[in-house]
Design a protein around this motif. Structure first.
Motif, PDB file in Angstrom:
ATOM      1  N   PHE A 151     -14.548 -26.894 -34.580  1.00 19.14           N
ATOM      2  CA  PHE A 151     -14.716 -25.867 -33.557  1.00 19.14           C
ATOM      3  C   PHE A 151     -16.135 -25.883 -33.000  1.00 19.14           C
ATOM      4  N   VAL A 152     -16.233 -25.686 -31.695  1.00 16.37           N
ATOM      5  CA  VAL A 152     -17.505 -25.363 -31.073  1.00 16.37           C
ATOM      6  C   VAL A 152     -17.638 -23.845 -31.092  1.00 16.37           C
ATOM      7  N   CYS A 153     -18.710 -23.351 -31.669  1.00 11.49           N
ATOM      8  CA  CYS A 153     -18.939 -21.908 -31.722  1.00 11.49           C
ATOM      9  C   CYS A 153     -20.166 -21.591 -30.888  1.00 11.49           C
ATOM     10  N   ALA A 154     -19.967 -20.946 -29.746  1.00 13.47           N
ATOM     11  CA  ALA A 154     -21.062 -20.665 -28.817  1.00 13.47           C
ATOM     12  C   ALA A 154     -21.243 -19.172 -28.654  1.00 13.47           C
ATOM     13  N   THR A 155     -22.448 -18.704 -28.932  1.00 13.20           N
ATOM     14  CA  THR A 155     -22.804 -17.314 -28.679  1.00 13.20           C
ATOM     15  C   THR A 155     -23.447 -17.249 -27.303  1.00 13.20           C
ATOM     16  N   ALA A 156     -22.785 -16.599 -26.372  1.00 13.95           N
ATOM     17  CA  ALA A 156     -23.218 -16.638 -24.978  1.00 13.95           C
ATOM     18  C   ALA A 156     -24.007 -15.391 -24.616  1.00 13.95           C
ATOM     19  N   GLY A 157     -25.224 -15.593 -24.135  1.00 18.48           N
ATOM     20  CA  GLY A 157     -26.000 -14.510 -23.549  1.00 18.48           C
ATOM     21  C   GLY A 157     -25.615 -14.330 -22.090  1.00 18.48           C
ATOM     22  N   HIS A 158     -26.374 -13.502 -21.398  1.00 16.93           N
ATOM     23  CA  HIS A 158     -25.998 -13.130 -20.032  1.00 16.93           C
ATOM     24  C   HIS A 158     -25.978 -14.321 -19.077  1.00 16.93           C
ATOM     25  N   ASN A 159     -26.992 -15.200 -19.155  1.00 13.80           N
ATOM     26  CA  ASN A 159     -27.033 -16.344 -18.242  1.00 13.80           C
ATOM     27  C   ASN A 159     -25.900 -17.323 -18.529  1.00 13.80           C
ATOM     28  N   LEU A 160     -25.667 -17.606 -19.818  1.00 11.77           N
ATOM     29  CA  LEU A 160     -24.598 -18.538 -20.154  1.00 11.77           C
ATOM     30  C   LEU A 160     -23.235 -17.953 -19.789  1.00 11.77           C
ATOM     31  N   GLU A 161     -23.046 -16.651 -19.969  1.00 11.09           N
ATOM     32  CA  GLU A 161     -21.794 -16.022 -19.538  1.00 11.09           C
ATOM     33  C   GLU A 161     -21.553 -16.253 -18.048  1.00 11.09           C
ATOM     34  N   ALA A 162     -22.598 -16.086 -17.260  1.00 11.59           N
ATOM     35  CA  ALA A 162     -22.477 -16.290 -15.809  1.00 11.59           C
ATOM     36  C   ALA A 162     -22.093 -17.729 -15.495  1.00 11.59           C
ATOM     37  N   ILE A 163     -22.691 -18.674 -16.211  1.00  9.63           N
ATOM     38  CA  ILE A 163     -22.401 -20.091 -15.982  1.00  9.63           C
ATOM     39  C   ILE A 163     -20.963 -20.410 -16.382  1.00  9.63           C
ATOM     40  N   LEU A 164     -20.541 -19.923 -17.555  1.00 11.21           N
ATOM     41  CA  LEU A 164     -19.174 -20.177 -18.006  1.00 11.21           C
ATOM     42  C   LEU A 164     -18.158 -19.626 -17.013  1.00 11.21           C
ATOM     43  N   ALA A 165     -18.417 -18.417 -16.491  1.00 11.78           N
ATOM     44  CA  ALA A 165     -17.495 -17.828 -15.521  1.00 11.78           C
ATOM     45  C   ALA A 165     -17.458 -18.632 -14.224  1.00 11.78           C
ATOM     46  N   ALA A 166     -18.600 -19.181 -13.823  1.00 13.11           N
ATOM     47  CA  ALA A 166     -18.646 -19.977 -12.591  1.00 13.11           C
ATOM     48  C   ALA A 166     -17.811 -21.242 -12.730  1.00 13.11           C
ATOM     49  N   TYR A 167     -17.874 -21.870 -13.900  1.00 12.01           N
ATOM     50  CA  TYR A 167     -17.024 -23.048 -14.133  1.00 12.01           C
ATOM     51  C   TYR A 167     -15.568 -22.636 -14.290  1.00 12.01           C
ATOM     52  N   GLY A 168     -15.323 -21.591 -15.093  1.00 16.64           N
ATOM     53  CA  GLY A 168     -13.955 -21.184 -15.368  1.00 16.64           C
ATOM     54  C   GLY A 168     -13.206 -20.680 -14.161  1.00 16.64           C
ATOM     55  N   SER A 169     -13.895 -20.037 -13.226  1.00 12.25           N
ATOM     56  CA  SER A 169     -13.241 -19.486 -12.033  1.00 12.25           C
ATOM     57  C   SER A 169     -12.989 -20.533 -10.954  1.00 12.25           C
ATOM     58  N   GLY A 170     -13.679 -21.677 -11.079  1.00 13.76           N
ATOM     59  CA  GLY A 170     -13.576 -22.715 -10.050  1.00 13.76           C
ATOM     60  C   GLY A 170     -14.686 -22.688  -9.032  1.00 13.76           C
ATOM     61  N   ALA A 171     -15.671 -21.779  -9.186  1.00 12.22           N
ATOM     62  CA  ALA A 171     -16.745 -21.683  -8.193  1.00 12.22           C
ATOM     63  C   ALA A 171     -17.592 -22.947  -8.137  1.00 12.22           C
ATOM     64  N   VAL A 172     -17.797 -23.590  -9.279  1.00 10.39           N
ATOM     65  CA  VAL A 172     -18.574 -24.839  -9.297  1.00 10.39           C
ATOM     66  C   VAL A 172     -17.831 -25.918  -8.523  1.00 10.39           C
ATOM     67  N   GLU A 173     -16.543 -26.011  -8.757  1.00 16.37           N
ATOM     68  CA  GLU A 173     -15.742 -27.016  -8.049  1.00 16.37           C
ATOM     69  C   GLU A 173     -15.690 -26.714  -6.557  1.00 16.37           C
ATOM     70  N   VAL A 174     -15.560 -25.440  -6.192  1.00 15.02           N
ATOM     71  CA  VAL A 174     -15.516 -25.061  -4.776  1.00 15.02           C
ATOM     72  C   VAL A 174     -16.758 -25.534  -4.044  1.00 15.02           C
ATOM     73  N   SER A 175     -17.917 -25.457  -4.710  1.00 11.28           N
ATOM     74  CA  SER A 175     -19.176 -25.799  -4.039  1.00 11.28           C
ATOM     75  C   SER A 175     -19.308 -27.285  -3.756  1.00 11.28           C
ATOM     76  N   THR A 176     -18.399 -28.075  -4.295  1.00  7.67           N
ATOM     77  CA  THR A 176     -18.342 -29.510  -3.979  1.00  7.67           C
ATOM     78  C   THR A 176     -17.086 -29.842  -3.198  1.00  7.67           C
ATOM     79  N   ARG A 177     -15.962 -29.264  -3.630  1.00  3.74           N
ATOM     80  CA  ARG A 177     -14.665 -29.568  -3.016  1.00  3.74           C
ATOM     81  C   ARG A 177     -14.619 -29.190  -1.548  1.00  3.74           C
ATOM     82  N   ASP A 178     -15.230 -28.053  -1.200  1.00  7.97           N
ATOM     83  CA  ASP A 178     -15.194 -27.560   0.173  1.00  7.97           C
ATOM     84  C   ASP A 178     -16.427 -27.951   0.976  1.00  7.97           C
ATOM     85  N   GLY A 179     -17.098 -29.031   0.543  1.00  4.94           N
ATOM     86  CA  GLY A 179     -18.341 -29.445   1.178  1.00  4.94           C
ATOM     87  C   GLY A 179     -19.514 -28.968   0.344  1.00  4.94           C
ATOM     88  N   ASP A 180     -20.700 -29.399   0.685  1.00  5.20           N
ATOM     89  CA  ASP A 180     -21.893 -28.990  -0.064  1.00  5.20           C
ATOM     90  C   ASP A 180     -22.257 -27.571   0.353  1.00  5.20           C
TER      91      ASP A 180
END
Length: 527
Positions: A151-180
């Motif tokens: 298991f990977v066990c990650a304790t997420a603080g506020h910044n990491l939570e924001a990053i995880l949500a950006a990847y999980g929601s698709g926002a990171v992919e959107v910023s490339t998929r829909d152009g830069d």
């Protein structure tokens, strides 16, 4: 990311099955060559937050990228096979999670998925908010003691939570998929809101503040049975007197929701912040000043923002969601942003973890002391600095400090592995500058007794390790490796040297999202 709703129906797929490399046909899985280069895994992602918890089970197929034993495996197919219902995280008191009830929920989720713990090859346990505080985190980790190695066990603080949500929601992919483009993802949960700005396949800025739906929680008779300190502060600012056992009426809910949404919208608008908003900020405000092209919302409250949920869940979710939507639509119209719905709303988090082992030749590793191995569950940090001369110690140090801050690891209490890209060759003065900057950037980790673990993509590991151990800081405890490609969201185990092979086994575990990790390892031109 820390709030969902118990009454929502079970969903086996939100979105669709992901194929990361649809343009590359998969070989015949029965072919002997393919079998030796392929890994199939059953994985679980477990998200335990201040307000809610849930599990996601997935099946992953990985394929080796290159021909060497140190070549990275990449995920070529991922499939969500079961998503648990959402549990309101149980507490025995205001600050202590009820691990007995949590364990019952986890066992039930495995059973409903038709899986046992023995069926799981890898997993990712993400612990956030109140759950991440020491007493709770240790108790939760004990629930998975048997699976600690896989298991990977990650304790997420506020910044990491924001990053995880950006990847999980698709926002990171959107910023490339829909152009830069620049996409702002706002994850609104029970206790906090986490904001991430993504551009060109990377998270470029994050912020968090105490705006959430469960700062005040009510029982069936509309009486307050849980009140966070931030909730009391918001109530006072809204002219609402709050106390346990007191009834909270609709008008008071509306006033508090208006205050909460107003504070959040101040941060999203990137303008001056009121004294109240400044008090409830958990991180510095957003510093990204370039244009934003779209805004989207994830987390439990997003169900209200997009109208998928309207029922009252014993908190402020319905009221806060409606207020945020109205304000966000107005903001988007004023700023000419697209107000859009994310690919994943309520479960914007990891779906599991991949895992594979590579071997590193003894010729490409520096060990100051063989007794420091094995090391386990080191979180990979990827600092980026300009690969140009002249290189300064400050360039290296500041890039490491920024990377540590991005993953909430500045206090040095968790072990890390620095993954360093190097293009400038084996020049001694440059290598000495790099080594000095590394030691300065990791000074808090070293002060806390952590080992200095370095992983390079260039053939300089022995040289850097020697300089640090013999010239800069003797007795540090240095493990320096090259020839391995590591990225953000990787975790590594480094085993003891294999005496006959003169090699070191390295297990690489990577957090996996529904979407391809577009931004991992990439460097923005402006960095």
């Amino acid at each position: 990311m820390d709030r969902d709703f118990t009454e929502l129906p079970l969903v086996c797929h939100e979105g669709h099955e992901d194929h990361d490399h649809d343009d590359v046909p998969l070989p015949d899985e029965d072919h002997p060559m393919w079998r030796s280069e392929r890994i199939s895994l059953t994985s679980v992602g477990i998200d335990i937050g201040s307000s809610t918890s849930h599990l996601i089970f997935s099946r992953l197929v990985l394929r080796r990228q290159g021909i060497s034993l140190s070549s990275r495996f990449v995920v070529v197919k991922r499939e969500i096979v079961y998503e648990s219902p959402i549990l309101l995280t149980p507490y025995v008191d205001k600050l202590t999670i009820d691990t007995e009830k949590l364990n019952e929920f986890i066992h039930e989720a495995y059973a409903l998925a038709g899986l046992t713990r023995q069926d799981i090859d890898t997993g990712a346990l993400i612990v956030t908010g109140e759950a991440a505080k020491k007493k709770n985190a240790e108790a939760i980790a004990a629930l998975f003691a048997e699976e600690a190695g896989k298991f990977v066990c990650a304790t997420a603080g506020h910044n990491l939570e924001a990053i995880l949500a950006a990847y999980g929601s698709g926002a990171v992919e959107v910023s490339t998929r829909d152009g830069d483009i620049a996409c702002m993802n706002v994850d609104v949960g029970g206790g906090t809101s986490k904001i991430a700005v993504t551009r060109g396949g990377q998270v470029v800025d994050t912020a968090a503040l105490e705006v959430g739906a469960r700062l005040v929680a009510l029982d069936e008779s509309e009486k307050i049975d849980r009140l966070e300190d931030a909730g009391a502060r918001i109530g006072e600012a809204s002219g609402v007197s709050l106390a346990l056992g007191q009834t909270l009426g609709e008008a008071d809910k509306e006033r508090m929701a208006g205050t909460l949404s107003g504070c959040l919208l101040e941060v999203l608008g990137r303008g001056p912040l009121s004294p109240l908003t400044q008090k409830i900020m958990l991180t510095p405000a957003l510093s990204y000043e370039e244009p934003i092209h779209c805004i989207q919302f994830s987390g439990g409250v997003s169900e209200y923002i997009y109208g998928y949920e309207t029922a009252d869940k014993g908190d402020l979710g319905n009221h806060v969601g409606r207020k945020i939507r109205a304000g966000a639509v107005e903001l988007a119209t004023r700023e000419s942003w697209e107000f859009k719905e994310p690919d994943v709303r309520i479960r914007a988090t990891v779906i599991g973890a991949s895992q594979y082992t590579v071997q590193v030749s003894g010729n490409t590793i520096y060990l100051s002391d063989e007794s420091v191995l094995p090391l386990r569950n080191l979180q990979v940090i990827t600092p980026h600095f300009r690969q140009t001369e002249p290189l300064t110690t400050e360039d290296v140090r500041s890039s490491i400090e920024s990377a540590l801050q991005r993953f909430d690891m500045t206090d040095g209490d968790r072990a890390a592995a620095l993954a360093l890209h190097w293009e400038l060759g084996p020049s001694y003065p440059l290598i000495k500058t790099l080594a000095t900057g590394v030691v300065e950037g990791m000074k808090e980790h070293l002060r806390q007794g952590q080992k200095l673990v370095l992983v390079f993509d260039a053939d300089i590991a022995k040289l850097v390790g020697n300089i640090i151990d013999k010239e800069i800081l003797p007795g540090t405890g240095v493990i320096s490796i090259d020839g391995i490609d590591l990225k953000d969201f990787d975790f590594v185990d480094i085993g003891e040297e294999l005496p006959d092979a003169k090699a070191v086994p390295v297990v690489i575990k990577s957090l996996i999202f529904r979407h391809e990790e577009w931004g991992r390892g990439r460097l923005l031109a402006s960095d």
